[in-house]
Design a protein around this motif. Structure first.
Motif, PDB file in Angstrom:
ATOM      1  N   ILE A  54       0.823  -1.160  -0.002  1.00  0.00           N
ATOM      2  CA  ILE A  54       0.133  -0.091   0.008  1.00  0.00           C
ATOM      3  C   ILE A  54       0.932   1.206   0.022  1.00  0.00           C
ATOM      4  O   ILE A  54       0.424   2.263  -0.678  1.00  0.00           O
ATOM      5  CB  ILE A  54      -0.986  -0.087   1.308  1.00  0.00           C
ATOM      6  CG1 ILE A  54      -1.949  -1.252   1.132  1.00  0.00           C
ATOM      7  CG2 ILE A  54      -1.580   1.297   1.361  1.00  0.00           C
ATOM      8  CD1 ILE A  54      -2.775  -1.364   2.295  1.00  0.00           C
ATOM      9  N   ASP A  55       1.943   1.332   0.753  1.00  0.00           N
ATOM     10  CA  ASP A  55       2.888   2.380   0.717  1.00  0.00           C
ATOM     11  C   ASP A  55       3.544   2.731  -0.562  1.00  0.00           C
ATOM     12  O   ASP A  55       3.528   3.783  -0.612  1.00  0.00           O
ATOM     13  CB  ASP A  55       4.009   2.064   1.670  1.00  0.00           C
ATOM     14  CG  ASP A  55       4.747   3.228   2.177  1.00  0.00           C
ATOM     15  OD1 ASP A  55       4.239   4.433   2.364  1.00  0.00           O
ATOM     16  OD2 ASP A  55       6.198   3.041   1.700  1.00  0.00           O
ATOM     17  N   ILE A  56       3.875   1.524  -1.158  1.00  0.00           N
ATOM     18  CA  ILE A  56       4.361   1.720  -2.517  1.00  0.00           C
ATOM     19  C   ILE A  56       3.535   2.562  -3.583  1.00  0.00           C
ATOM     20  O   ILE A  56       3.790   3.346  -4.281  1.00  0.00           O
ATOM     21  CB  ILE A  56       4.866   0.249  -3.138  1.00  0.00           C
ATOM     22  CG1 ILE A  56       6.343   0.068  -2.526  1.00  0.00           C
ATOM     23  CG2 ILE A  56       5.362   0.418  -4.717  1.00  0.00           C
ATOM     24  CD1 ILE A  56       6.605  -1.203  -3.086  1.00  0.00           C
ATOM     25  N   CYS A  57       2.355   1.915  -3.564  1.00  0.00           N
ATOM     26  CA  CYS A  57       1.489   2.471  -4.442  1.00  0.00           C
ATOM     27  C   CYS A  57       1.064   4.001  -4.075  1.00  0.00           C
ATOM     28  O   CYS A  57       0.849   4.976  -4.628  1.00  0.00           O
ATOM     29  CB  CYS A  57      -0.173   1.810  -4.343  1.00  0.00           C
ATOM     30  SG  CYS A  57      -0.037   0.117  -5.064  1.00  0.00           S
ATOM     31  N   ASP A  58       0.740   4.157  -2.692  1.00  0.00           N
ATOM     32  CA  ASP A  58       0.563   5.666  -2.143  1.00  0.00           C
ATOM     33  C   ASP A  58       1.687   6.646  -2.717  1.00  0.00           C
ATOM     34  O   ASP A  58       1.392   7.496  -3.073  1.00  0.00           O
ATOM     35  CB  ASP A  58       0.637   5.745  -0.685  1.00  0.00           C
ATOM     36  CG  ASP A  58      -0.717   5.245  -0.099  1.00  0.00           C
ATOM     37  OD1 ASP A  58      -1.838   5.420  -0.870  1.00  0.00           O
ATOM     38  OD2 ASP A  58      -0.809   4.787   1.012  1.00  0.00           O
ATOM     39  N   VAL A  59       2.874   6.234  -2.376  1.00  0.00           N
ATOM     40  CA  VAL A  59       4.173   7.119  -2.947  1.00  0.00           C
ATOM     41  C   VAL A  59       3.935   7.444  -4.381  1.00  0.00           C
ATOM     42  O   VAL A  59       4.241   8.340  -5.146  1.00  0.00           O
ATOM     43  CB  VAL A  59       5.599   6.466  -2.659  1.00  0.00           C
ATOM     44  CG1 VAL A  59       6.469   7.333  -3.256  1.00  0.00           C
ATOM     45  CG2 VAL A  59       5.588   6.498  -0.916  1.00  0.00           C
ATOM     46  N   ALA A  60       3.793   6.117  -5.201  1.00  0.00           N
ATOM     47  CA  ALA A  60       3.649   6.325  -6.704  1.00  0.00           C
ATOM     48  C   ALA A  60       2.704   7.535  -7.298  1.00  0.00           C
ATOM     49  O   ALA A  60       2.562   8.018  -8.082  1.00  0.00           O
ATOM     50  CB  ALA A  60       3.503   4.918  -7.379  1.00  0.00           C
ATOM     51  N   ALA A  61       1.547   7.289  -6.551  1.00  0.00           N
ATOM     52  CA  ALA A  61       0.110   8.238  -6.728  1.00  0.00           C
ATOM     53  C   ALA A  61       0.478   9.470  -6.561  1.00  0.00           C
ATOM     54  O   ALA A  61       0.365  10.502  -7.228  1.00  0.00           O
ATOM     55  CB  ALA A  61      -1.022   7.440  -6.010  1.00  0.00           C
ATOM     56  N   GLN A  62       1.485   9.713  -5.215  1.00  0.00           N
ATOM     57  CA  GLN A  62       1.586  11.198  -5.126  1.00  0.00           C
ATOM     58  C   GLN A  62       2.611  11.844  -5.988  1.00  0.00           C
ATOM     59  O   GLN A  62       2.366  12.890  -6.485  1.00  0.00           O
ATOM     60  CB  GLN A  62       2.268  10.982  -3.491  1.00  0.00           C
ATOM     61  CG  GLN A  62       1.410  10.811  -2.365  1.00  0.00           C
ATOM     62  CD  GLN A  62       2.254  10.666  -1.160  1.00  0.00           C
ATOM     63  OE1 GLN A  62       3.055  11.013  -0.896  1.00  0.00           O
ATOM     64  NE2 GLN A  62       1.626  10.274  -0.279  1.00  0.00           N
ATOM     65  N   ASP A  63       3.533  10.801  -6.339  1.00  0.00           N
ATOM     66  CA  ASP A  63       4.482  11.519  -7.550  1.00  0.00           C
ATOM     67  C   ASP A  63       3.815  11.756  -8.820  1.00  0.00           C
ATOM     68  O   ASP A  63       4.196  12.672  -9.534  1.00  0.00           O
ATOM     69  CB  ASP A  63       5.725  10.440  -7.590  1.00  0.00           C
ATOM     70  CG  ASP A  63       6.349  10.107  -6.478  1.00  0.00           C
ATOM     71  OD1 ASP A  63       6.438  11.519  -5.925  1.00  0.00           O
ATOM     72  OD2 ASP A  63       7.158   9.254  -6.404  1.00  0.00           O
ATOM     73  N   ALA A  64       2.686  10.747  -9.051  1.00  0.00           N
ATOM     74  CA  ALA A  64       2.188  11.039 -10.251  1.00  0.00           C
ATOM     75  C   ALA A  64       1.194  12.088 -10.460  1.00  0.00           C
ATOM     76  O   ALA A  64       0.931  12.954 -11.467  1.00  0.00           O
ATOM     77  CB  ALA A  64       1.274   9.837 -10.902  1.00  0.00           C
TER      78      ALA A  64
END
Length: 439
Positions: free
Chosen positions: A293-303
């Motif tokens: 979940i943390d990986i997806c959160d960080v990827a979403a924030q960068d996008a």
């Protein structure tokens, strides 16, 4: 210098037998010497028991005793009678003395009739020494025979003892080597066979992985060369046109723009190839406990920062934490590529980008599922498998891509024991499902 194990066993047996025989020989020699001296003392004691009671009449026939004994009779310090070999004055009991350079074993006793009379009876110690030497030689010969017999038996039984190792060597030396038998009846040989079998298994697995990696590398290089040749040829053509033709400024700008786009395509392709190669070279040691979940959160924030107009969010069970041993860098690249594909290619038919992306992370028993939905134009059903191939691009994809983004996503799913596929999205576009096996 190298010796066979059989020779070493025989040598060890001979050495052990030598040490045992030497110890026994020393003990036996000492015992023999003491026994012979004791026998000599018993002989002298027996003689004294006969002569001492008759000490008063012994002077008359003392010369007759000189053939068997040396006898000296004293009264105090005065020698009353003696055989030709005169014994020195001694205390009572048994002693060994030198008389004229010759060793004698002597027994001295006091007369039972006249207490001032002492009688010394002796025999040459050489007699006992000769018997002792003869017996010790016999012990030595028996010891040497025992050592020789032990060495021969060590060689004979050593050959039988090392036979499992010889068989093991023959099996391992075969081409190709095969796992040896592990039931030889010898514990050490069985343990060695198991260890060698495990080593051969690991070597075969490593060789298979190496061969597979070489095949992958050859295929990778061939496909990469083919895909890069087209843009490089186009760039060379544009450069030749700029060099040989007198073009108008507008034409020059058009060709330079084309060069820039082609160069970007080559750079994108090389970057994707590098990421794919990194995934191929990853190992079990690179895996760590990772919060998906943390990986997806960080990827979403960068996008979101890169595309401010994009509506992207991550959904999961409240206060949940889904962790697994994984390659965090590889998973982050996979999620980034899926988001990037949705943004660039998701709505290419309408000449726009996907504007909404929802990432859902859920756990199902031993599997983690990552669902990425967009509101783009989707992926045609007949292309949903082929687009995961290297350098494969869908018919609705925008220009300029390398065709490696989804291949990287498929690679990461496979490295994590799962799979990846497309279905229809409730948002109207495509849903990419990435399944990961929890270890």
């Amino acid at each position: 210098m190298s010796f066979s194990l059989r020779a070493r066993v025989a040598a060890a047996t001979a050495l052990g037998a030598t040490l045992v025989v030497a110890a026994l020989a020393v003990v036996t020699s000492v015992a023999i010497s003491r026994n012979n001296v004791n026998q000599l003392d018993e002989r002298l004691t027996t003689a004294s028991q006969v002569l001492v009671p008759n000490s008063s009449t012994l002077e008359a026939f003392i010369d007759q005793l000189s053939g068997a004994f040396a006898v000296t009779i004293r009264s105090g310090d005065i020698v009353v009678a003696s055989t030709p070999t005169r014994l020195p004055a001694l205390d009572t009991g048994s002693q060994t003395v030198d008389v004229d350079g010759q060793r004698f074993r002597v027994y001295t006793a006091v007369s039972t009739v006249v207490s001032t009379i002492s009688i010394s009876i002796g025999v040459p110690a050489l007699e006992a020494q000769q018997v002792t030497d003869e017996q010790q030689k016999q012990v030595l010969m028996l010891g040497l025979v025992a050592i020789a017999v032990s060495t021969g038996l060590g060689w004979l039984f050593g050959g039988r003892a090392v036979r499992p190792l010889v068989t093991l060597t023959r099996q391992v030396s075969a081409q190709p080597p095969t796992a040896p038998e592990t039931r030889t009846g010898v514990t050490e040989a069985d343990a060695l066979a198991v260890a060698i079998g495990g080593m051969l298994t690991r070597l075969n697995e490593a060789q298979d992985r190496t061969n597979a990696a070489l095949d992958t590398a050859r295929d990778f290089a061939a496909v990469s060369a083919h895909e890069l040749r087209t843009p490089l040829t186009a760039m060379r053509t544009d450069i030749e046109v700029l060099r040989t033709l007198d073009l108008q400024p507008a034409q020059q700008r058009e060709i330079l723009g084309d060069l820039e786009r082609t160069q970007g395509r080559v750079e994108t392709t090389l970057t994707a190839l590098e990421r794919l190669a990194s995934g191929e070279l990853s190992s079990e040691g690179d895996r760590v406990e990772t919060d998906i979940i943390d990986i997806c959160d960080v990827a979403a924030q960068d996008a979101q920062r890169l595309h401010p107009e994009l509506d992207i969010r991550v959904e999961s069970a409240p206060d949940s934490e889904i962790t697994m041993r994984a390659l965090p860098t590889g998973l982050r690249l996979a999620v980034d590529n899926v988001i990037g594909n949705a943004v660039r290619h998701g709505n290419a038919v309408r000449h726009g980008n996907a504007t909404s992306i929802v990432i859902t992370v859920e756990r199902m028993h031993t599997m983690v599922r990552v669902l990425i939905d967009d509101n783009g134009s989707g992926v045609p059903v007949d292309e949903r498998e082929s687009v995961f191939g290297r350098f494969e691009r869908g018919t609705r994809a925008a220009k300029g891509g390398s065709g490696l983004g989804l291949a990287l996503v498929a690679q990461q799913a496979e490295l994590h024991g799962g799979r990846v596929y497309f279905t229809d999205s409730p948002l109207g576009g495509a849903r990419l499902v990435m399944e990961l096996q929890i270890r």
